[in-house]
Design a protein around this motif. Structure first.
Motif, PDB file in Angstrom:
ATOM      1  N   GLU A  37      83.234  16.237 -36.511  1.00 48.04           N
ATOM      2  CA  GLU A  37      83.696  15.739 -35.218  1.00 48.04           C
ATOM      3  C   GLU A  37      84.512  14.455 -35.375  1.00 48.04           C
ATOM      4  O   GLU A  37      85.525  14.270 -34.704  1.00 48.04           O
ATOM      5  CB  GLU A  37      82.516  15.489 -34.267  1.00 48.04           C
ATOM      6  N   ILE A  38      84.072  13.583 -36.267  1.00 47.31           N
ATOM      7  CA  ILE A  38      84.810  12.347 -36.525  1.00 47.31           C
ATOM      8  C   ILE A  38      86.177  12.685 -37.118  1.00 47.31           C
ATOM      9  O   ILE A  38      87.193  12.114 -36.720  1.00 47.31           O
ATOM     10  CB  ILE A  38      84.017  11.409 -37.452  1.00 47.31           C
ATOM     11  N   GLY A  39      86.197  13.615 -38.048  1.00 47.06           N
ATOM     12  CA  GLY A  39      87.461  14.032 -38.659  1.00 47.06           C
ATOM     13  C   GLY A  39      88.440  14.590 -37.637  1.00 47.06           C
ATOM     14  O   GLY A  39      89.636  14.278 -37.672  1.00 47.06           O
ATOM     15  N   PHE A  45      92.840  11.989 -49.377  1.00 44.35           N
ATOM     16  CA  PHE A  45      91.624  11.397 -48.828  1.00 44.35           C
ATOM     17  C   PHE A  45      91.638  11.500 -47.305  1.00 44.35           C
ATOM     18  O   PHE A  45      90.616  11.835 -46.698  1.00 44.35           O
ATOM     19  CB  PHE A  45      91.471   9.950 -49.288  1.00 44.35           C
ATOM     20  N   ILE A  46      92.783  11.243 -46.684  1.00 49.04           N
ATOM     21  CA  ILE A  46      92.898  11.392 -45.230  1.00 49.04           C
ATOM     22  C   ILE A  46      92.603  12.841 -44.846  1.00 49.04           C
ATOM     23  O   ILE A  46      91.850  13.105 -43.899  1.00 49.04           O
ATOM     24  CB  ILE A  46      94.310  10.985 -44.731  1.00 49.04           C
ATOM     25  N   TYR A  47      93.169  13.782 -45.588  1.00 51.14           N
ATOM     26  CA  TYR A  47      92.913  15.199 -45.325  1.00 51.14           C
ATOM     27  C   TYR A  47      91.415  15.508 -45.440  1.00 51.14           C
ATOM     28  O   TYR A  47      90.847  16.208 -44.578  1.00 51.14           O
ATOM     29  CB  TYR A  47      93.700  16.085 -46.296  1.00 51.14           C
ATOM     30  N   ASP A  48      90.764  15.010 -46.471  1.00 47.33           N
ATOM     31  CA  ASP A  48      89.342  15.263 -46.664  1.00 47.33           C
ATOM     32  C   ASP A  48      88.512  14.682 -45.523  1.00 47.33           C
ATOM     33  O   ASP A  48      87.514  15.287 -45.104  1.00 47.33           O
ATOM     34  CB  ASP A  48      88.872  14.700 -48.003  1.00 47.33           C
ATOM     35  N   ILE A  49      88.889  13.533 -45.018  1.00 49.19           N
ATOM     36  CA  ILE A  49      88.189  12.943 -43.870  1.00 49.19           C
ATOM     37  C   ILE A  49      88.417  13.804 -42.635  1.00 49.19           C
ATOM     38  O   ILE A  49      87.468  14.153 -41.920  1.00 49.19           O
ATOM     39  CB  ILE A  49      88.666  11.494 -43.628  1.00 49.19           C
ATOM     40  N   GLU A  50      89.669  14.152 -42.371  1.00 48.63           N
ATOM     41  CA  GLU A  50      89.992  14.938 -41.183  1.00 48.63           C
ATOM     42  C   GLU A  50      89.321  16.308 -41.194  1.00 48.63           C
ATOM     43  O   GLU A  50      88.964  16.825 -40.134  1.00 48.63           O
ATOM     44  CB  GLU A  50      91.505  15.115 -41.057  1.00 48.63           C
ATOM     45  N   SER A  51      89.133  16.880 -42.357  1.00 46.71           N
ATOM     46  CA  SER A  51      88.513  18.206 -42.452  1.00 46.71           C
ATOM     47  C   SER A  51      86.993  18.130 -42.559  1.00 46.71           C
ATOM     48  O   SER A  51      86.323  19.166 -42.636  1.00 46.71           O
ATOM     49  CB  SER A  51      89.093  18.978 -43.631  1.00 46.71           C
ATOM     50  N   GLY A  52      86.442  16.910 -42.556  1.00 48.97           N
ATOM     51  CA  GLY A  52      85.002  16.734 -42.596  1.00 48.97           C
ATOM     52  C   GLY A  52      84.396  16.881 -43.978  1.00 48.97           C
ATOM     53  O   GLY A  52      83.176  16.945 -44.126  1.00 48.97           O
ATOM     54  N   LYS A  53      85.229  16.904 -44.999  1.00 52.91           N
ATOM     55  CA  LYS A  53      84.734  17.062 -46.368  1.00 52.91           C
ATOM     56  C   LYS A  53      84.177  15.760 -46.941  1.00 52.91           C
ATOM     57  O   LYS A  53      83.332  15.789 -47.825  1.00 52.91           O
ATOM     58  CB  LYS A  53      85.838  17.583 -47.287  1.00 52.91           C
TER      59      LYS A  53
END
Length: 72
Positions: free
Chosen positions: A4-6, A33-41
């Motif tokens: 949800e945060i991502g 890293f931005i992608y990993d955060i946005e995808s919840g990884k």
């Protein structure tokens, strides 16, 4: 919760007109890293949270919880 945060971060990035690469450059981190955060990884540190707050001009509560002051 990370998912949800991502999603919220991706929506804020798009609302502010940043590409993932532009945001990564502004925040001095990799676009992966931005992608990993946005995808919840991946999660992120308090320092990264403060960088998001500055980039988007929103409160930390809004980034983490989805409510509170949207505009910082």
């Amino acid at each position: 919760m990370k998912h949800e945060i991502g999603i919220r971060i991706r929506e804020l990035r798009e609302k502010n007109g940043y590409t993932r690469e532009e945001l990564a450059e502004y925040m001095e981190m990799s676009d992966k890293f931005i992608y990993d955060i946005e995808s919840g990884k991946k999660g992120f540190s308090a320092t990264t949270l403060l960088r998001f707050r500055k980039a988007f001009q929103v409160s930390c509560d809004y980034i983490l919880l989805g409510y509170g002051e949207e505009v910082f």
